[in-house]
Design a protein around this motif. Structure first.
Motif, PDB file in Angstrom:
ATOM      1  N   LEU A 112      96.862  90.427  24.814  1.00 25.22           N
ATOM      2  CA  LEU A 112      98.216  90.487  24.514  1.00 25.22           C
ATOM      3  C   LEU A 112      98.322  89.858  23.194  1.00 25.22           C
ATOM      4  O   LEU A 112      97.905  88.859  22.662  1.00 25.22           O
ATOM      5  CB  LEU A 112      99.324  89.587  25.511  1.00 25.22           C
ATOM      6  CG  LEU A 112     100.661  89.673  24.992  1.00 25.22           C
ATOM      7  CD1 LEU A 112     101.523  91.003  25.412  1.00 25.22           C
ATOM      8  CD2 LEU A 112     101.497  88.578  25.917  1.00 25.22           C
ATOM      9  N   ASP A 113      99.033  90.931  22.285  1.00 24.66           N
ATOM     10  CA  ASP A 113      99.148  90.478  20.696  1.00 24.66           C
ATOM     11  C   ASP A 113     100.384  90.060  20.427  1.00 24.66           C
ATOM     12  O   ASP A 113     101.469  90.629  20.976  1.00 24.66           O
ATOM     13  CB  ASP A 113      98.810  91.729  20.025  1.00 24.66           C
ATOM     14  CG  ASP A 113      97.326  92.256  20.279  1.00 24.66           C
ATOM     15  OD1 ASP A 113      96.514  91.596  20.344  1.00 24.66           O
ATOM     16  OD2 ASP A 113      97.112  93.456  19.942  1.00 24.66           O
ATOM     17  N   GLN A 115     102.919  87.705  31.861  1.00 24.80           N
ATOM     18  CA  GLN A 115     101.613  87.556  32.453  1.00 24.80           C
ATOM     19  C   GLN A 115     100.610  88.762  31.864  1.00 24.80           C
ATOM     20  O   GLN A 115     101.131  89.818  31.371  1.00 24.80           O
ATOM     21  CB  GLN A 115     101.558  88.107  33.840  1.00 24.80           C
ATOM     22  CG  GLN A 115     102.068  87.031  34.763  1.00 24.80           C
ATOM     23  CD  GLN A 115     102.126  87.381  36.429  1.00 24.80           C
ATOM     24  OE1 GLN A 115     102.128  88.397  36.472  1.00 24.80           O
ATOM     25  NE2 GLN A 115     102.081  86.269  37.074  1.00 24.80           N
ATOM     26  N   VAL A 116      99.368  88.251  31.935  1.00 21.63           N
ATOM     27  CA  VAL A 116      98.470  89.161  31.123  1.00 21.63           C
ATOM     28  C   VAL A 116      97.323  89.651  32.350  1.00 21.63           C
ATOM     29  O   VAL A 116      96.908  88.805  33.060  1.00 21.63           O
ATOM     30  CB  VAL A 116      97.518  88.370  30.162  1.00 21.63           C
ATOM     31  CG1 VAL A 116      96.576  89.339  29.144  1.00 21.63           C
ATOM     32  CG2 VAL A 116      98.377  87.767  28.978  1.00 21.63           C
ATOM     33  N   GLU A 117      97.217  91.122  32.334  1.00 21.02           N
ATOM     34  CA  GLU A 117      96.262  91.559  33.197  1.00 21.02           C
ATOM     35  C   GLU A 117      94.969  91.083  32.878  1.00 21.02           C
ATOM     36  O   GLU A 117      94.399  90.736  32.100  1.00 21.02           O
ATOM     37  CB  GLU A 117      96.333  93.233  33.164  1.00 21.02           C
ATOM     38  CG  GLU A 117      97.642  93.542  33.362  1.00 21.02           C
ATOM     39  CD  GLU A 117      97.910  93.603  35.008  1.00 21.02           C
ATOM     40  OE1 GLU A 117      97.230  93.368  35.893  1.00 21.02           O
ATOM     41  OE2 GLU A 117      99.414  93.588  35.184  1.00 21.02           O
ATOM     42  N   ARG A 156      85.850  80.247  30.547  1.00 20.09           N
ATOM     43  CA  ARG A 156      87.008  80.054  30.112  1.00 20.09           C
ATOM     44  C   ARG A 156      88.065  81.250  30.762  1.00 20.09           C
ATOM     45  O   ARG A 156      87.554  82.223  31.188  1.00 20.09           O
ATOM     46  CB  ARG A 156      87.227  80.387  28.669  1.00 20.09           C
ATOM     47  CG  ARG A 156      86.334  79.033  27.929  1.00 20.09           C
ATOM     48  CD  ARG A 156      86.582  79.203  26.331  1.00 20.09           C
ATOM     49  NE  ARG A 156      86.098  80.574  25.871  1.00 20.09           N
ATOM     50  CZ  ARG A 156      86.172  81.218  24.653  1.00 20.09           C
ATOM     51  NH1 ARG A 156      87.055  80.615  23.681  1.00 20.09           N
ATOM     52  NH2 ARG A 156      85.411  82.220  24.409  1.00 20.09           N
ATOM     53  N   GLU A 157      89.226  80.539  30.948  1.00 19.32           N
ATOM     54  CA  GLU A 157      90.184  81.601  31.636  1.00 19.32           C
ATOM     55  C   GLU A 157      90.809  82.314  30.406  1.00 19.32           C
ATOM     56  O   GLU A 157      91.043  83.830  30.695  1.00 19.32           O
ATOM     57  CB  GLU A 157      91.290  80.839  32.297  1.00 19.32           C
ATOM     58  CG  GLU A 157      90.776  79.985  33.664  1.00 19.32           C
ATOM     59  CD  GLU A 157      91.775  79.481  34.375  1.00 19.32           C
ATOM     60  OE1 GLU A 157      92.957  79.631  33.904  1.00 19.32           O
ATOM     61  OE2 GLU A 157      91.522  78.600  35.454  1.00 19.32           O
ATOM     62  N   LEU A 171      96.113  87.119  22.850  1.00 19.06           N
ATOM     63  CA  LEU A 171      95.724  86.105  23.747  1.00 19.06           C
ATOM     64  C   LEU A 171      95.065  87.080  24.830  1.00 19.06           C
ATOM     65  O   LEU A 171      95.531  88.009  25.338  1.00 19.06           O
ATOM     66  CB  LEU A 171      97.106  85.607  24.261  1.00 19.06           C
ATOM     67  CG  LEU A 171      96.805  84.682  25.672  1.00 19.06           C
ATOM     68  CD1 LEU A 171      95.943  83.328  25.373  1.00 19.06           C
ATOM     69  CD2 LEU A 171      98.213  84.457  26.269  1.00 19.06           C
ATOM     70  N   THR A 172      93.635  86.716  25.286  1.00 16.59           N
ATOM     71  CA  THR A 172      92.967  87.389  26.085  1.00 16.59           C
ATOM     72  C   THR A 172      92.515  86.843  27.532  1.00 16.59           C
ATOM     73  O   THR A 172      92.233  85.604  27.576  1.00 16.59           O
ATOM     74  CB  THR A 172      91.453  87.813  25.451  1.00 16.59           C
ATOM     75  OG1 THR A 172      91.631  88.428  24.199  1.00 16.59           O
ATOM     76  CG2 THR A 172      90.644  88.652  26.262  1.00 16.59           C
TER      77      THR A 172
END
Length: 432
Positions: free
Chosen positions: A389-390, A382-384, A319-320, A344-345
């Protein structure tokens, strides 16, 4: 065709079997009645009728008769003698095939410079067991023999052939070649059936072992060897044992008996992934769990060993992203807002996003059991790689009892695609 001076004789070396003798049975009347009573004309008719009811002449098994042993163990029919194998018998995968081979000189003169070879041929390969090419046997006298033993760990099923060959010089100095073939079949001693089940984040492996042989198998070891990504624990039924019994079992583990002709025993293993959730595996496809190592012994201690192929679990789909709820209040009151914390991970090596989180808690306008407070759509940056991201959302419950938080979805605005929605979260709404 010239006459051969030499000939091979092959005997399988394996544990002997018990020699069983049928015990001698006798009639009870032989002990309590004398032969003279049958000559008495007044007693003979009654005695003959009694004897007829005790021992029927049509019962050839003589099951109504009695045993007269010198020792109580005589009733078992085991006189204490052992019988050597008269043929190759049944040969099973995982055993060690051991054979005593004798090459006999049946001629009236000695033979010289004998080169002996013995090999096992299967459908896949040829395994050399003995080769005296570098050190030939000098001579075998007339009527003499040369003996040797060969061993082979049986690792293939199906037809096998033991090929014995000899090159030698006979009495006329003529060089001769002798081939002989001994065929046998290798069968599978055990049927191993496995099932893999996943309960939440725990994987369970069930292994069912069935005995296909005609003798009892005593399982010394049935171990599951997981791959580096898994840990395995054997689950056993609870047993109420004393401390002394537990200590004894730890020092000496009694083997598990699987009876002959279809006996079954089940093993259950609990598997847990050793992969860190923040750095998931880069590989997709088959999920290799590990393999079983099985060792056993037969009635007289003949050892055997098997290793299964790699056991495959459920297919892994990389999964992404992962969306999950990290915190939900334990007490929720009707018509009073509460906060749900979400995370969100990013499960990939690259940046992903930005995202839109859609907060459609109910598909029906009439059925508004939960109402979101604020915007129906949240924009996340964007998430690294491998980062989280909470964020949070506020909800007002409009009905009491068991309710579900559902319908929260994530949309990637760059790649224009949606991901799987957040799994339903069950909550209980109280009235006060």
């Amino acid at each position: 065709m010239s006459t051969q001076s030499l000939a091979f004789r092959v005997m399988r070396l394996c544990r002997p079997t018990f020699h069983v003798e049928t015990p001698l049975r006798f009639e009870l009347s032989d002990l309590i009645l004398g032969e003279d009573l049958l000559d008495d004309p007044s007693a003979a008719p009654q005695l003959r009728h009694l004897l007829h009811t005790i021992d029927s002449p049509t019962d050839l098994t003589y099951t109504n008769r009695f045993l007269l042993p010198d020792d109580p163990s005589d009733a078992m029919g085991l006189p204490g003698m052992l019988v050597l194998p008269q043929s190759f018998g049944a040969i099973y995968l995982g055993e060690t095939f051991c054979s005593y081979i004798s090459i006999n000189n049946s001629s009236s003169f000695e033979v010289r410079d004998i080169i002996i070879k013995a090999e096992i041929q299967t459908e896949r390969q040829r395994i050399l067991l003995l080769d005296t090419s570098k050190t030939p046997v000098e001579t075998i006298r007339a009527g003499g023999r040369y003996d040797f033993i060969v061993e082979h760990d049986v690792k293939e099923l199906g037809a096998h052939t033991l090929v014995c060959t000899a090159q030698y010089s006979d009495g006329d100095a003529e060089r001769k070649y002798l081939p002989q073939y001994f065929k046998f079949i290798v069968s599978n001693p055990l049927s191993v059936r496995t099932k893999v089940r996943v309960v939440k984040e725990t994987t369970y492996l069930e292994a069912c072992l069935e005995n296909n042989t005609k003798s009892n198998l005593y399982m010394d070891q049935v171990d599951f060897e997981p791959t580096s990504n898994w840990s395995a624990t054997l689950l056993k039924a609870d047993s109420h044992l004393s401390e002394k019994s537990v200590l004894t079992r730890e020092i000496f583990k009694p083997p598990i008996l699987i009876k002959s002709g279809g006996g079954i025993h089940n093993y259950l293993y609990q598997l847990k992934s050793l992969l860190d959730g923040s750095a998931p595996s880069k590989f997709e496809g088959s999920n290799v769990l590990g393999k079983l190592q099985i060792t056993w012994r037969t009635n007289l201690g003949e050892p055997g060993r098997l290793q299964t192929q790699q056991i495959i679990g459920n297919i892994i789909t990389q999964r992404e992203i992962e969306l999950k709820a990290t915190k939900v209040p334990s007490v929720i009151i009707l018509e009073k807002p509460f906060t749900v914390c979400l995370s969100l991970t990013n499960l990939t090596e690259n940046k992903v996003g930005p995202f839109e989180v859609l907060l459609s808690l109910s598909d029906s306008q009439e059925d508004k059991t939960l109402v979101g407070i604020g915007l129906k759509k949240m924009v996340l940056p964007q998430v690294e790689a491998f980062k989280s991201l909470d964020f949070q959302m506020n909800v007002i419950p409009m009905e009491a009892g068991m309710q579900k938080i559902s319908g929260i979805t994530v949309f990637n605005t760059t790649e224009r695609k949606s991901y799987d929605p957040l799994p339903d979260i069950e909550i209980y709404v109280d009235t006060y």
